[in-house]
Write an enzyme that holds these catalytic residues in place. Structure first.
Site, PDB file in Angstrom:
ATOM      1  N   THR A 108      -1.583   7.299  -0.099  1.00  0.00           N
ATOM      2  CA  THR A 108      -2.889   7.047  -0.735  1.00  0.00           C
ATOM      3  C   THR A 108      -3.646   5.844  -0.170  1.00  0.00           C
ATOM      4  OG1 THR A 108      -1.938   5.928  -2.596  1.00  0.00           O
ATOM      5  CG2 THR A 108      -2.139   8.266  -2.624  1.00  0.00           C
ATOM      6  N   ARG A 151       0.772  -1.150  -0.034  1.00  0.00           N
ATOM      7  CA  ARG A 151       0.026   0.073   0.074  1.00  0.00           C
ATOM      8  C   ARG A 151       0.939   1.295   0.186  1.00  0.00           C
ATOM      9  NH1 ARG A 151      -4.877   0.594   4.301  1.00  0.00           N
ATOM     10  NH2 ARG A 151      -3.313   1.189   5.512  1.00  0.00           N
ATOM     11  N   ASP A 203       0.124  -1.837  12.354  1.00  0.00           N
ATOM     12  CA  ASP A 203       0.771  -2.513  10.905  1.00  0.00           C
ATOM     13  C   ASP A 203       1.283  -3.852  11.326  1.00  0.00           C
ATOM     14  OD1 ASP A 203       2.757  -3.083   8.912  1.00  0.00           O
ATOM     15  OD2 ASP A 203       2.465  -1.191   8.380  1.00  0.00           O
ATOM     16  N   ASP A 260       4.857  -4.549  10.028  1.00  0.00           N
ATOM     17  CA  ASP A 260       5.949  -4.343  10.827  1.00  0.00           C
ATOM     18  C   ASP A 260       5.922  -5.082  12.161  1.00  0.00           C
ATOM     19  OD1 ASP A 260       6.587  -2.512   8.878  1.00  0.00           O
ATOM     20  OD2 ASP A 260       5.639  -0.590   9.943  1.00  0.00           O
TER      21      ASP A 260
HETATM   22  C1  PRP Z   1      -1.047  -4.371   4.795  1.00  0.00           C
HETATM   23  C2  PRP Z   1      -1.702  -5.821   4.676  1.00  0.00           C
HETATM   24  C3  PRP Z   1      -2.766  -5.739   3.513  1.00  0.00           C
HETATM   25  C4  PRP Z   1      -2.856  -4.490   3.408  1.00  0.00           C
HETATM   26  C5  PRP Z   1      -4.416  -4.215   3.678  1.00  0.00           C
HETATM   27  O1  PRP Z   1      -0.276  -4.548   3.829  1.00  0.00           O
HETATM   28  O2  PRP Z   1      -0.780  -6.967   5.137  1.00  0.00           O
HETATM   29  O3  PRP Z   1      -2.093  -6.423   2.398  1.00  0.00           O
HETATM   30  O4  PRP Z   1      -2.153  -3.562   4.002  1.00  0.00           O
HETATM   31  O5  PRP Z   1      -4.886  -3.025   3.455  1.00  0.00           O
HETATM   32  P1  PRP Z   1      -6.177  -2.704   2.371  1.00  0.00           P
HETATM   33  O6  PRP Z   1      -7.063  -3.532   2.677  1.00  0.00           O
HETATM   34  O7  PRP Z   1      -6.321  -1.120   2.707  1.00  0.00           O
HETATM   35  O8  PRP Z   1      -5.224  -2.627   0.692  1.00  0.00           O
HETATM   36  P2  PRP Z   1       0.928  -3.465   3.387  1.00  0.00           P
HETATM   37  O9  PRP Z   1       0.628  -2.710   1.997  1.00  0.00           O
HETATM   38  O10 PRP Z   1       1.107  -2.453   4.526  1.00  0.00           O
HETATM   39  O11 PRP Z   1       2.074  -4.238   3.053  1.00  0.00           O
HETATM   40  P3  PRP Z   1       3.283  -5.256   4.171  1.00  0.00           P
HETATM   41  O12 PRP Z   1       2.250  -6.401   4.375  1.00  0.00           O
HETATM   42  O13 PRP Z   1       4.289  -5.454   3.291  1.00  0.00           O
HETATM   43  O14 PRP Z   1       3.357  -4.266   5.360  1.00  0.00           O
HETATM   44  N1  URA Z   2      -2.558  -2.875   7.375  1.00  0.00           N
HETATM   45  C1  URA Z   2      -2.336  -3.126   8.501  1.00  0.00           C
HETATM   46  O1  URA Z   2      -1.235  -3.864   8.903  1.00  0.00           O
HETATM   47  N2  URA Z   2      -2.984  -2.546   9.342  1.00  0.00           N
HETATM   48  C2  URA Z   2      -4.023  -1.845   9.214  1.00  0.00           C
HETATM   49  O2  URA Z   2      -4.706  -1.338  10.109  1.00  0.00           O
HETATM   50  C3  URA Z   2      -4.490  -1.395   7.890  1.00  0.00           C
HETATM   51  C4  URA Z   2      -3.765  -2.222   6.852  1.00  0.00           C
END
Ligand code: PRP
Ligand code: URA
Length: 206
Positions: free
Chosen positions: A106, A102, A198, A201
């Protein structure tokens, strides 16, 4: 769209600790694994079986074995926290990977990697992504998997927001979603409330 919220006292117990900001990565990983086992068990309860015979030490008996090809596709990174649990329950599963990130400003997901087994048409595909926030990532991955032949695609999550569920309902009406919790809402940065922060993280300590 079918939404299954997994109700179980052990789900509640693990979620309580997973949400706690004081829970460090090591424990977070263990809890994510434990919760995922419960979600996977629920989401696989209707898989078809086929009859076979085995010989016990005493006699021949009829048994039932898994009768459908299963593919797990973790969404990188956070979905990796659910993969070991999935393979513990379905050891024969094939594994694909879907990389989505993400945009921090945005909240729109961008795909940076995709490698999934060929001919998904006869498989039940389980998309592993613990957070369903706006639904953008899940819709992106589900559409991508449909595009390469996936016909039965189920999303396994840990925390879902109503906004994400509504978005999936609009964009992929036949989606099947399993989650351990349906939370209240998104904040203005598109994080789930109360949520757990997150996930990626916290899982990897970044
Ligand atoms: C997070 C999570 C999902 C996404 C959900 O990933 O693991 O994939 O956000 O959000 P959405 O429903 O609004 O699309 P992120 O993009 O932060 O990547 P990561 O898993 O590498 O931390
Ligand atoms: N991705 C995450 O890891 N946490 C949230 O709350 C939303 C998106």
């Amino acid at each position: 769209m079918a939404l299954h919220v997994v109700r179980h006292p052990l789900v509640e117990d693990a979620l309580a600790a997973l949400r706690d900001r004081r829970t460090a990565s090591e424990e977070f990983r263990r809890l994510a694994h434990r919760l995922s086992l419960l979600v996977v068990a629920e989401a696989t309860r209707d898989l078809p079986t086929v009859e076979e015979e085995v010989e016990t030490p005493l006699e021949v008996t009829k048994v039932r074995r898994l009768g459908r090809r299963v593919v797990a596709v973790p969404v990188l990174r956070a979905g990796l926290g659910m993969l070991d649990a999935f393979l513990e329950i379905v050891p024969s599963a094939q594994v694909g990977h879907y990389g989505l990130e993400r945009d921090e400003r945005t909240a729109v997901a961008r795909r940076y990697y995709e490698k999934v087994p060929a001919d998904l048409g006869d498989a039940v595909v389980y998309l592993l992504d613990p957070m369903l926030a706006t639904g953008g990532s899940a819709a992106h991955a589900m559409e991508g998997l449909n595009g390469v032949g996936g016909r039965t695609v189920r999303l396994l999550s840990i925390v879902a927001a109503p906004e994400g569920v509504a978005y999936l309902e609009r964009t992929i009406p036949d989606a099947e979603v399993y989650t351990a919790a349906l939370d209240r809402a998104l904040n203005d940065r598109k994080f789930i409330l109360p949520g757990l922060g997150d996930f990626g993280d916290r899982l990897f300590g970044t």
